[in-house]
Design a protein around this motif. Structure first.
Motif: not given
Lengths: 70, 70, 70, 70, 70, 70
Positions: B1-3, B28, B39-44
């Motif tokens: 889960m990258p940020f 994303t 990517t369902s919880n990846m934050v940008v």
């Protein structure tokens, strides 16, 4: 090409436009001088943090300023 | 889960709502594709930096835009 | 009590201990002088970014250095 | 000249050199395309975070991976 | 003297002044307790990110909230 | 889904694995409780900063520790 980010308190304590120019020019020159780097594309970003979003020692700066006054 | 955090100039140069959606969707997808991550919880996060708080080469972007015009 | 974070390239380009001391002392003094702030607790952090993790203009610094040499 | 910082898990999950190049090239192009900005000096930094320093939902990624295996 | 930065959604979801005080006091105490550090100068910064600048899973929080309602 | 980043000194002062787990679990719970947010995907990242890269009051933590001892 270093990158610098500076957090300062905002609201009534925010830097003036003149101070921002001095900060950006000064930090860019200093980092370039110390590291011997070309500064033509060096980025410096100033973040103004609202006083109630900036905590020091567990209290917001807003609270700390109020306590000082009273 | 990258940020991911993206700094852009704000004020009259700030991205439109449409551009923000494209940035967030595009970054994303790209990061997920390259790294093979869910990517369902990846934050940008997009940070809009006021033009006088964003320095390049020792000058604020505000100053640089003015010089270009004159 | 401003807070400053400086990203520089690491690996063989990393600053020496002496340069780090100069950076930290210099930036602290400069920010204190420009903003008229007490610097006794000002924090300055230096992030050393590996050359293959630092991209400029779409290429890693590692690639850019190689191209320059060849 | 936007600035992008990407946090990913490191250690055995760290991106390969090839993936880093793809991330940096891809994100730079994407941000330039969406915002219509010159990318020749756009900076993208990848932070590799050790798996025991990266928490999701209150647990380190290191713990989460172990639980998944068992 | 650790340094903590917390990103939360802003706009109508922004924390109240009371919640900010609790966050800053609580995080400062917790980090001090766990690490056994003096907290008298620990800095905690809260970043309020506009809902259309905060992406999760490729969509802005603004879009996600709308979809939930409909 | 707030995001938290914590900078601490590394090297011989780095937190143990147990302290990292406590920090991540504790901060996640605390932020969730104060803001009334679901924490199942909350991200907390710990940055360990080498002692000669962490400056306080214009001196590196490495220098400060040495002075204290002498």
């Amino acid at each position: 090409m270093p990158f610098v980010r500076i957090c300062v308190t905002g609201d009534e304590e925010r830097p003036t436009s003149e101070q921002k120019k001095e900060l950006i020019a000064g930090v860019t020159k200093l980092v370039g001088d110390v590291l011997g780097k070309n500064t033509s594309n060096m980025v410096v970003i100033i973040d103004e943090i609202p006083m109630e979003n900036y905590g020091i020692g567990g209290k917001t700066v807003r609270e700390r300023r109020k306590e000082k006054q009273s």
